[in-house]
Design an enzyme around this catalytic site. Structure first.
Site, PDB file in Angstrom:
ATOM      1  N   THR B 199      44.455  39.157  40.740  1.00 28.55           N
ATOM      2  CA  THR B 199      44.687  38.183  40.622  1.00 28.55           C
ATOM      3  C   THR B 199      45.343  37.593  41.110  1.00 28.55           C
ATOM      4  O   THR B 199      46.720  36.947  40.225  1.00 28.55           O
ATOM      5  CB  THR B 199      44.025  36.577  40.116  1.00 28.55           C
ATOM      6  OG1 THR B 199      43.310  36.927  39.673  1.00 28.55           O
ATOM      7  CG2 THR B 199      43.803  35.066  40.291  1.00 28.55           C
ATOM      8  N   GLU B 285      48.261  37.860  30.873  1.00 30.05           N
ATOM      9  CA  GLU B 285      47.218  36.640  29.648  1.00 30.05           C
ATOM     10  C   GLU B 285      47.334  37.166  28.526  1.00 30.05           C
ATOM     11  O   GLU B 285      46.969  38.117  28.252  1.00 30.05           O
ATOM     12  CB  GLU B 285      45.931  36.633  29.957  1.00 30.05           C
ATOM     13  CG  GLU B 285      46.056  35.655  31.536  1.00 30.05           C
ATOM     14  CD  GLU B 285      44.577  35.353  32.314  1.00 30.05           C
ATOM     15  OE1 GLU B 285      44.253  34.583  32.977  1.00 30.05           O
ATOM     16  OE2 GLU B 285      43.601  35.939  31.919  1.00 30.05           O
TER      17      GLU B 285
END
Lengths: 412, 412
Positions: B199, B285
């Protein structure tokens, strides 16, 4: 095949929930604390009163741990085992020649204590990689094995655990040649769990009389459908092993593939194997939910396997399920990167029986109802990839804070 | 190659840390809030005053999102781009024909607004899979592009982010044909990041004059060495794309592989690409640490790549590093299950410059010193697999509570 097994439960299979490796006739098992861990039991043994036919499968990790090397060599002598000696806490992996010598020494002590040949003894270890076994503690454990008086197999079930929260065991009975045949099993997880074996030790026993060649192929098939279809964290351990022992203490005619009741026996073994594998997934490190992913319709069974394992292994799918979040895009994405040629406009996806994706497109669904279902402790994902009749089911668990907590602080 | 780039920094490369896609001559970029997200900027644009030669690489995910399909088709017309329109929050993936029509509509509006052909406009989206773009908001964004007055490219850098904590951008300068050539880049992460794109949207620009064929091969090589060597969570997104635009606003002779200063240019592009890729890994993340894994000596470069990416992708390695725990057994285990034929007794492993495994065996080390080093924010793992001269470096991050927190609650 798994679905058939489920049907079998109702009709021909008697489940003994408290059963384990010591339930079949002629097997005893025990376990104790020898000081490898602070307080918990860390040393276990399994003994068959007569040499049992043996089948085994081992980790695919290139760093196969010393006890596996030694066990594999021993089993190759004549495919017979009378005993298994197991320790938890230390894996005896990445320990070179000394590790192999330590595993052999354990065999020697056990052979002397149990009065059986060394090659009839399997050794297994699980725990920290890269440390040597404290052999005096192992020796103490071996010398205190009491096959005459110690019949508490729950001690065995406990002694092999590492980060597992619960013991994992079952037994089933099935009638063959008018004889009641028992199949029992005990296993442990619960990290480094991934297809092609895991930090996973599985021991299955039966009092059936089974020809060794077909015992081997049955174990391989069962493991492929069950233990090799689970993933906790994508890591494949150095120490995985599943052993199946058949000591023939029942009076059935020798079982082989030609035997008219072979399938009944095979399905009973698969049931034990599947139950144990699911138990490992459900008790994965930090897990709060079991995830079952069923994939149908790919061009081959193997393709279904790969897609099912990719979905159940996706960190994003696992965290979404942990948060009871119906984020189906992550399922779609996992199907897409499984490296299988698919047609996106053929794909249907269900989550807890809600259709979320039809022909590759999002469809509207009742989000409140789905979120409520996602609070349950077993989450089912179904994906239809194409029109073939092949089906695969993979098992895994959610990814939680506790997984991180357990593994950030495992060693220290 | 990466090591050579590092050397280049000192000598021939001028780093502009605050630089980005709009630093090279002839490029402007901006971004704003159009209401796809609650408050944060969610709509960005990049514009070149003249049509730029263009190279692009796309996700390998079978569910390639609509904007990528449309962009790929547009670029194939004549390998020229004048603008890129990006939105965050919604990925426009898994949206079927309507998704493709929405992406084309965005092109149409932008073509009309910017007075350029539709096929010179790339469109990119990142965010939630399976939702349609709210086209009125996109239209609002396009209609308010102001290439004359809006020169705040930091707005662009912000507008493309999703769960990223920081903007990621850089520019470098190098002298070719006695002209100062600038190469700039901006990218975003930070979940669904895995080899073969992620992503991840990466935009690189240069004012150099570069022949399109060699621009393409340079981008592919650079991405293979950098963006494709990072992993955050093993999930490969549907929307990844890296684009490199060369608008020729500098007065250099057209660059191609035969040009005597081609390597200088190539290394400058690699530097930008590597910096951006590392920024994504470091800002993965929940990440608190950047992990660099360097693997040498396997029989092929590709084998080194696979082993390096397997180590940096292991959940157990990532959690151990999060906990500053020198649990080298997990590194060994990851090497072992990377599915590359290795000789365990050939393997050496270093963690933060401490030798932990020599010839496949554990060796003693200064645990206190190593634990202290593991508290630093960049952790280096080195593994020697054999004697070849091939080297690969992969980049990743630790696995923390926050990764779980972010991803258990991303959608809701």
């Amino acid at each position: 095949m798994l679905e058939e097994t489920e049907q079998l439960i109702d009709s021909e299979l008697t489940i003994i929930e408290e059963g384990d490796v010591a339930t079949p006739k002629g097997f005893v098992a025990g376990g104790t604390h020898v000081g490898l861990r602070r307080e918990k039991k860390d040393f276990g043994w399994l003994f068959s009163s007569v040499p049992a036919n043996c089948a085994a499968v081992y980790t695919q990790n290139a760093f196969k741990a010393a006890p596996l090397q030694v066990t594999e060599e021993s089993i190759s002598v004549n495919n017979k085992l009378s005993a298994v000696i197991i320790n938890s806490a230390i894996a005896n992996a990445c320990t070179g020649k000394r590790g192999v010598e330590d595993a052999k020494q354990t065999q020697k002590w056990a052979a002397s204590k149990l009065q059986i040949p060394e090659h009839e003894i399997a050794v297994a270890s699980t725990g920290l990689i890269g440390e040597f076994l404290p052999m005096q503690k192992i020796k103490y454990g071996v010398n205190n094995i009491d096959i005459q008086n110690d019949f508490n197999s729950e001690n065995f079930n406990e002694s092999i655990l590492t980060t597992d929260k619960e013991t994992k065991h079952i037994a089933v009975q099935v009638t063959i040649d008018n004889e009641v045949i028992t199949i029992g099993g005990t296993c442990k997880g619960s990290g480094m769990i991934h297809p092609n074996m895991a930090t996973m030790l599985g021991f299955m026993t039966t009092d059936a009389n089974v020809e060794v060649e077909d015992l081997n192929s049955l174990l391989k098939e069962s493991v492929d459908e069950t233990f090799n279809m689970i993933t906790v964290d994508g890591d494949t351990s150095t120490n995985d092993m599943v052993i199946l022992l058949a000591n023939g203490e029942s009076n059935n005619q020798p079982l082989c593939k030609q035997h008219p009741e072979w399938n009944k026996f095979a399905k009973a073994v698969q049931h034990v194997s599947r139950y144990l594998a699911q138990s490992i997934a459900r008790d994965g490190e930090g897990a709060t939910k079991l995830i079952k992913v069923k994939v149908t319709g790919a061009e081959t069974k193997e393709q279904n396997n790969i897609i099912a394992k990719t979905i159940v292994g996706s960190s994003l799918v696992k965290t979404a399920i942990h948060g009871a979040d119906p984020n189906f895009g992550r399922i779609i994405s996992a199907i897409g990167y499984a490296d299988i040629t698919i047609n996106p406009t053929d794909i249907d996806v269900w989550l807890c029986d809600h259709l979320l994706v039809s022909k590759g497109m999002n469809v509207s669904f009742d989000e409140l109802d789905l979120k409520a279902k996602m609070e349950q402790d077993t989450i089912e994902i179904n994906a239809k990839i194409g029109d073939s009749s092949f089906t695969s089911t993979a098992f895994g668990c959610d990814l939680s804070y506790d997984y991180v907590k357990i593994n950030a602080l495992y060693r220290t």
